[in-house]
Scaffold this active site. Structure first.
Site, PDB file in Angstrom:
ATOM      1  N   CYS B  97      -2.075 -10.928  -0.402  1.00  0.00           N
ATOM      2  CA  CYS B  97      -2.952 -11.794  -1.930  1.00  0.00           C
ATOM      3  C   CYS B  97      -3.622 -13.412  -2.064  1.00  0.00           C
ATOM      4  O   CYS B  97      -3.834 -13.778  -1.034  1.00  0.00           O
ATOM      5  CB  CYS B  97      -1.891 -11.166  -2.532  1.00  0.00           C
ATOM      6  N   HIS B 232      -0.302  -5.416  -1.147  1.00  0.00           N
ATOM      7  CA  HIS B 232       0.851  -5.623  -1.579  1.00  0.00           C
ATOM      8  C   HIS B 232       1.420  -4.868  -0.324  1.00  0.00           C
ATOM      9  O   HIS B 232       1.894  -4.081  -1.204  1.00  0.00           O
ATOM     10  CB  HIS B 232       1.721  -6.407  -2.675  1.00  0.00           C
ATOM     11  N   GLU B 234       4.718  -5.181   0.429  1.00  0.00           N
ATOM     12  CA  GLU B 234       5.973  -5.313   0.272  1.00  0.00           C
ATOM     13  C   GLU B 234       6.008  -4.476  -0.760  1.00  0.00           C
ATOM     14  O   GLU B 234       7.220  -4.211  -1.803  1.00  0.00           O
ATOM     15  CB  GLU B 234       6.719  -6.561  -0.280  1.00  0.00           C
TER      16      GLU B 234
END
Lengths: 1007, 306
Positions: B97, B232, B234
């Protein structure tokens, strides 16, 4: 080299895949909100740079710093709109917008930081101010350019130039550097209080002190004491009168905002319905503090309540959670964007300032606005509700997103009366280790005499003076612009990173934020721990020179924390701050003198005994009188098309989906949000509450939910408060909260309830407050939800006389609860067909002030909204049912659960169908012996709709035995919601139709 | 050959995904440390000590003057040599990002074999003009040499950005990147079959959330070691973060199971002692999120090659 001013302008390139999105957003917004059609809008960002660099040098930086070489083009010291290589067509009109002097300019600060990366040695006095210019082509006929400019800027904080540039002779306008006017330092003045009562009132009013006559007299009395004279004489202070520094400091500390005088008042309550006459010695102590303290004796997880910046509970063996919700109503009325942003970054600081420091991990936001499609008259100086909505939304979005904290839960409620004062609630949940590496419990502050008191973060400026006292007054046309600020989330983020490292390193002995009242409040409160402090205002870093002593002491300039550090840790603490590029200054020392002692350099400018400062304010004595409001009864029309009615309900602003707005908040940064604001097959069904798992790799979680029902106050503010608590609890139950561990946060927003010339109905409004508090206590004790934090905002009125607008009394209840395993959360969407649908809880004839009543009244189909309002009946029964439902959820017996609120059962079922893109067939004849309207749309409390897979029916019903529930139907594979009563068809709606109605209200405009 | 590769996760100045990025690298088997950018600049921390570098998401410098630009400049001007050496040592770098935006503006992505820190592409405002948080579906180029995405075909992940539209000055740059497998992952229509979703034609919002050219979501440098993406991964580290976790048939969690316990055999405290290790393993895998694989790939790479 001397300081030069250079003007750098940047605009997007046009090319394959490249468009001027910023300009186009404005074009679309003007079309959607104002029906103004402009062919093309281009945007130009301007940087007016004041720096000791020459043009040749800074010109080279245009592509390195100011413009992105791939997508933008820029130039230096030329008017870019006249550059024909970049703009083929000359603009038809130009609007330049820039900040007024002294207003926080975040892009400017960032650009200056970027310039320092390239030229580390530029002057410390360098400044960059940013502007935005819109170049308009293809104007509609009869366009009022001034009106247009008004829609695009807020004159309180920005200035704008607008010009029709179609004539060649008209030059393209540009803004100048916003030079700050010079402020002159004034020696502390002596304020003579040995004057008439009228004069005392005048001093208070003209100084925006918001002190009553009795309070002014109490202050005068203090300066008449001989022992006070002695001490003052020694320090060269006026012996028998306060300095302006002292008076301002007392005004801040004694403000309604800081001291909650109405909640602390002695109230003589008279209920004309029952004949009851009683004395209440502090609503807060009686109805909020006492119940929580009683519950504290029964549970071991209430760690810190009421006295700190937020309430703290233990959550796991190693971690505590804390919560705080604030309101920022007055600032948001004046500048919706800045007001809301400072609201959210401000409440995050409350969490950072809890105990020895907590980390904010979730934000909530709840707004009450006037109707976004309002066509009626607007009072002077107030923004249209749609502009308040878009500004507040943008402020929360920027403040929350840039802080890196997920916005996980919230609500928006609309009512005409919120035009007078919008309510903007911003809340934060924080997390902290139970014990720090050095062995101290993190929720206990440990300051000692001799500790150094730092102010860190931002500097002090003229912005933010009189916020606390201003919010303690009603809004008028003359409300001061200095009370408005814009937040700087990045400066705050740097500070937050640094503070939490300092905490873990054991450097912090005490910490609090600088909010209302500025340093006078933050240091004043911390000084209570050691019983004294000595402040040096000369050590406080300023945004501009010339501020007077009292201004420095009370300014509420943002992004500042006050932190106490043991002298041994001074060096390490400062090194850490330097690493994070956080400004720090020692501004005070703790003492044990019992005095709040303020110096400016060598001379003393204020000397106040701490006990007088904190406990000297006289208790208010007020009278309240309850008489039930007489409202015209709500009588449902006899002939209606219920399919049509439900579609209309679904599109009501109070019911409709706010997904367009909510998606613009980052609701899952930091990767903890298991149940998000929108759920279901297409991720567009309503979530009842947020569920987060804050430990990476571990499914142990917590729930955040909220409840509010302002319109019930039209009938009874007590019912309003009870409904808010129940809604928050049942929302949390729907997600699987552990009902044995729930804590609450109460936030009252009231119209002024003190009887006066401008508030002739003060007794009634105070009686409403009494009733709300009593019901809050009953609900909290009944559900065993202790209030661990709360706030009140008591002057939510606009104007005077017949044009006065008072908000409906509103209490927001926010709930924080434990969730044993987030994988076992339920959501509202139907998960499949053939699931059995049950309605839990009792449906009564309680249509008073329901959404359906307001809707039909607005449409002219019925006259009144009166009647029985939804009430909280048998709390014990409700809690038993909620507890059994939560247990069933954790035994994997429940497929879907959704709470029943605005719009009643019909709306709940529609939402469950929308979330699952699944039909349902329901029969409501057996629910209760009530009218069809009550069963379909009634908002009786403590009701939850659940769906159960067929294989779990038996186990589920067994686990729920003894509770009140009705099996009402099944989810289907058909594409519609069908509701019957006995054999009579009531309504049948296609899911796509319901989706369209539910989503269209807030989809149109660009917010 | 480090068994537990050291991961430097940058933070400071408004980066805000540093905690979770560090935590997910740890769950993937690494030993991560959050490192303030200034600790590298002042030399108190030596980047050479680490095997992997992550530039997490956030709002560095508030995205003012364009996302990632000011942090990109700080890195370009103050960390140039350290970054150059890190890249030349063949160590993996990821930018997520805002971190992706930083790497693009630093010039490390799309990059050259020989890092020259010249910006050649950009990320700009979404076509909608809005910041949005929503889940998207990605397909991965199976011919890419990106070490981060080995073996990954499709993934559902959240995007949370306002400036994610990938643009280049000339389209032929994308042809070259495509040919060398640098267009690592693209937004796809979730109704397509896995592996068949990638297209150069624009797909509609919200499948492509930002109007990115050729639906590009993430790219790598020619070596395949530096990877940047707007979504993202994660954010999809655990099954319970997926918005459909209640709908997609994940196994019912057993009371004491932890999906991230590394040694299944230790799970003897389970309330169901008779359950086989295999069923416990299946449950564990089901509750680990799809995004984990990206981090595991880099850890594995570091173990084998550094």
């Amino acid at each position: 080299m001397s300081m030069n001013i250079h003007r750098i302008e940047v605009t997007p390139k046009h090319g394959e895949g490249m468009v001027d999105v910023r300009g186009d957003v404005i074009r679309r917004q003007l079309l959607a909100d104002h029906n103004i059609s402009i062919e093309n809008i281009s945007s130009v960002v301007g940087f007016i740079v004041k720096v000791d660099l020459d043009e040749a040098t800074i010109s080279k930086d245009v592509e390195v710093l100011f413009a992105d070489p791939i997508i933008e083009v820029g130039n230096c010291n030329k008017n870019i709109l006249e550059n024909e290589e970049i703009f083929e067509h000359r603009p038809d009109a130009v609007i330049c917008i820039g900040f007024k002097p002294g207003v926080t300019d975040n892009p400017g600060t960032a650009a200056l930081d970027g310039l320092r990366t390239l030229h580390p040695d530029i002057s410390v006095n360098s400044l960059i101010s940013t502007t935005i210019t819109y170049s308009l082509n293809g104007l509609p006929k009869d366009l009022d350019l001034d009106y247009l400019a008004k829609q695009l800027h807020n004159p309180l904080i920005q200035k704008a130039i607008v010009k029709d540039t179609r004539k060649r002779s008209v030059s393209i306008p540009q803004l100048d550097f916003p030079e700050r006017p010079n402020y002159e330092y004034h020696q502390p003045a002596v304020v003579d209080l040995e004057v008439s009562d009228e004069e005392l009132i005048r001093i208070s009013e003209e100084g925006i002190l918001a002190l009553s006559l009795l309070e002014m007299q109490t202050i005068r009395e203090h300066y008449r004491k001989p022992e006070v004279h002695e001490a003052r004489k020694l320090l060269n202070l006026p012996e028998m009168a306060p300095t302006d520094v002292e008076l301002e400091c007392l005004a801040q500390t004694w403000s309604e905002h800081c001291k909650h005088k109405i909640f602390a008042a002695k109230i003589e309550h008279h209920d004309k319905e029952t004949g009851e006459k009683s004395i209440i010695d502090s609503l807060f102590k009686t109805h909020i503090m006492k119940p929580t303290e009683d519950m504290q004796e029964e549970v071991n997880w209430l760690l810190s309540i009421f006295h700190d910046n937020s309430g703290v509970i233990s959550w796991s063996d190693d971690l505590n959670l804390c919560i705080k919700v604030e309101t920022h109503n007055s600032p948001s009325a004046l500048d919706p964007y800045g007001g809301a942003m400072t609201g959210i970054v401000g409440v995050n600081r409350d969490i950072l300032g809890t105990g020895l420091g907590a980390r904010p991990i979730a934000n909530t936001d709840v707004f009450c606005f006037g109707p976004p499609n309002w066509q009626g008259k607007l009072p002077e100086n107030l923004f249209h509700p749609s502009r308040v909505l878009s500004g507040v939304h943008a402020g929360i979005r920027v403040g929350g997103n840039e802080s890196g904290i997920p916005t996980v839960n919230g609500a928006i409620v609309f009512d005409d009366r919120f035009i007078g004062k919008p309510l903007v609630y911003a809340g934060t949940v924080g997390i902290m280790p139970r014990v720090l590496p050095d062995g101290r419990e993190s929720h206990i502050k440990t300051p000692a005499e001799g500790d150094l008191v730092y102010m860190i973060g931002g500097r002090v400026g003229y912005d933010g003076i009189h916020g606390a006292t201003f919010s303690s007054l009603e809004l008028t046309e003359e409300s001061p612009s200095s009370a408005v600020q814009i937040g700087d989330p990045i400066t705050q983020k740097r500070m937050l990173d640094m503070v939490l490292e300092a905490r873990d390193s054991g450097y912090i002995t005490c910490i609090t934020d600088n909010g209302a009242g500025g340093l006078s409040s933050s240091i004043g409160e911390m000084a209570e721990y050691t019983n004294g402090c000595e402040i040096d205002l000369g050590a406080v870093p300023l945004k501009q020179s010339g501020l007077s002593s009292w201004e420095i002491l009370i300014s509420e300039s943002q992004e500042r924390m006050t932190i106490a550090v043991h002298p041994d840790d001074q060096h390490a603490f400062e090194a850490l701050a330097d690493l994070h590029e956080v400004e720090h200054s020692i501004v005070a020392r703790f003492t044990t003198t019992g005095l709040f002692h303020v110096k400016h350099g060598e001379s003393t400018v204020a000397l106040l005994p701490l006990n007088f400062l904190h406990d000297g304010v006289p208790q208010l004595e007020l009278e309240s009188e309850w008489e039930e409001p007489k409202l015209e009864q709500f009588i449902p029309p006899s002939v209606v098309d219920h399919s049509e009615l439900l579609l209309q309900l679904l599109s009501r602003p109070n019911v409709a989906s706010k997904e367009t707005l909510v998606r613009q908040y980052d609701h899952e940064v930091i990767c903890q949000t298991a149940i998000k604001p929108f759920v279901g097959k297409e991720c567009d069904g309503p979530g009842d509450s947020a569920v987060l798992a804050p430990l990476y790799g571990d499914p142990h979680g917590f729930v955040v939910s909220c409840g509010l029902a302002p319109r019930y106050s039209d009938i009874d503010a007590g019912a309003m408060a009870a409904a808010a608590v129940d809604e928050a609890v049942r929302n949390a139950i729907c997600s699987g909260v552990d009902p044995a561990k729930m804590a609450g946060c109460d936030n009252f927003c009231w119209p002024d309830p003190i009887l006066s010339e401008k508030t002739p109905d003060g007794r009634f409004k105070l009686a409403q407050l009494v009733r709300a508090n009593r019901e809050l206590e009953r609900a909290c004790r009944g559900y065993r939800v202790p209030c661990i934090s709360g706030k009140d905002s008591m002057k939510n009125d606009y104007g005077k006389g017949p044009d006065k607008i008072s908000i409906p009394p509103t209490m927001l209840f926010t709930l924080l609860g434990d969730h044993p395993d987030v994988r076992k959360s339920t959501t509202s969407d139907f998960l499949g067909s053939g699931h059995h649908i049950y309605l839990f809880g009792e449906t009564r004839e309680e249509l008073g002030a329901n959404e359906i009543a307001f809707m039909l009244q607005e449409k002219g189909l019925t006259k009144g909204v009166g009647g029985e309002v939804p009430r909280l009946h048998d709390i014990g029964k409700n809690l038993k049912m909620y507890t059994a439902l939560s247990a069933a959820i954790h035994s994997d017996l429940v497929a879907s659960a959704h709470d029943c609120s605005d719009g009643g059962l019909a709306v709940s079922l529609a939402e469950m169908c929308i979330g699952g893109r699944q039909g349902a067939s329901v029969n409501i004849s057996k629910i209760s012996e009530t009218t069809l309207f009550a069963r379909l749309y009634g908002e009786s409390l403590a009701r939850i709709v659940v769906a159960i897979k067929p294989e779990n029916i038996e186990a589920f019903e067994n686990s729920m035995s003894g509770n009140h529930f009705t099996k009402i139907g099944k989810s289907t594979n058909n594409n519609y919601l069908e509701i019957k009563s006995a054999s009579k068809k009531i309504l049948k709606l296609n899911i796509d139709q319901m989706v369209e109605s539910w989503q269209s209200t807030f989809k149109g405009g660009d917010f | 050959m480090p068994h537990t590769p050291k991961v430097a996760v940058l933070f400071g100045f408004g980066i805000n995904c540093d905690h979770e990025t560090a935590a997910v690298f740890n769950l993937a088997g690494g030993a991560s440390e959050r490192i303030h950018v200034n600790s590298l600049v002042d030399g108190s921390v030596d980047l050479e000590e680490y095997h992997i570098l992550a530039v997490p998401g956030g709002f560095s410098f508030g995205d003012h003057l364009g996302s990632g630009r000011l942090l990109g400049n700080r890195m370009r001007f103050n960390l140039r040599e350290q970054l150059y050496n890190f890249v030349k040592a063949g160590k993996p770098i990821i930018g997520i990002c805002n971190g992706f935006q930083v790497l693009v503006k630093t010039g490390l992505l799309p990059g050259r074999e020989e890092p020259d820190f010249i910006q050649r592409a950009s990320l700009t405002l979404n076509n909608t003009g809005r910041y949005e948080d929503r889940w998207v579906t990605l397909d991965f180029d199976q011919n890419s040499n990106c070490i981060w995405t080995k073996g990954i075909t499709r993934m559902e992940v959240p995007v949370r950005h306002g400036e994610g539209k990938f643009v280049v000055p000339e389209m032929k740059i994308l042809d070259e990147m495509d040919a060398t497998g640098q267009l690592v992952c693209r937004y796809v229509d979730p109704s397509t079959k896995t592996g068949e979703g990638i297209t150069d034609e624009p797909i509609p919002f919200p499948f492509c959330p930002n109007g990115s050219i050729r639906n590009i979501a993430g790219i790598c440098d020619p070596t395949g070691l530096i990877f940047g993406l707007m979504p993202h991964p994660e954010g999809a580290y655990a099954g319970w973060l997926h918005p459909h976790f209640r709908r997609d048939g994940r196994p019912t969690p057993s009371p004491t199971s932890s999906p991230f316990s590394h040694i299944i055999e230790d799970d003897t405290t389970s309330a169901e002692p008779n359950r086989s290790a295999r069923s416990r393993e299946a449950e564990r895998d089901a509750w680990q999120g799809e995004g984990m694989q990206i981090f595991k790939n880099a850890i594995e790479y570091a173990r084998e090659n550094l």
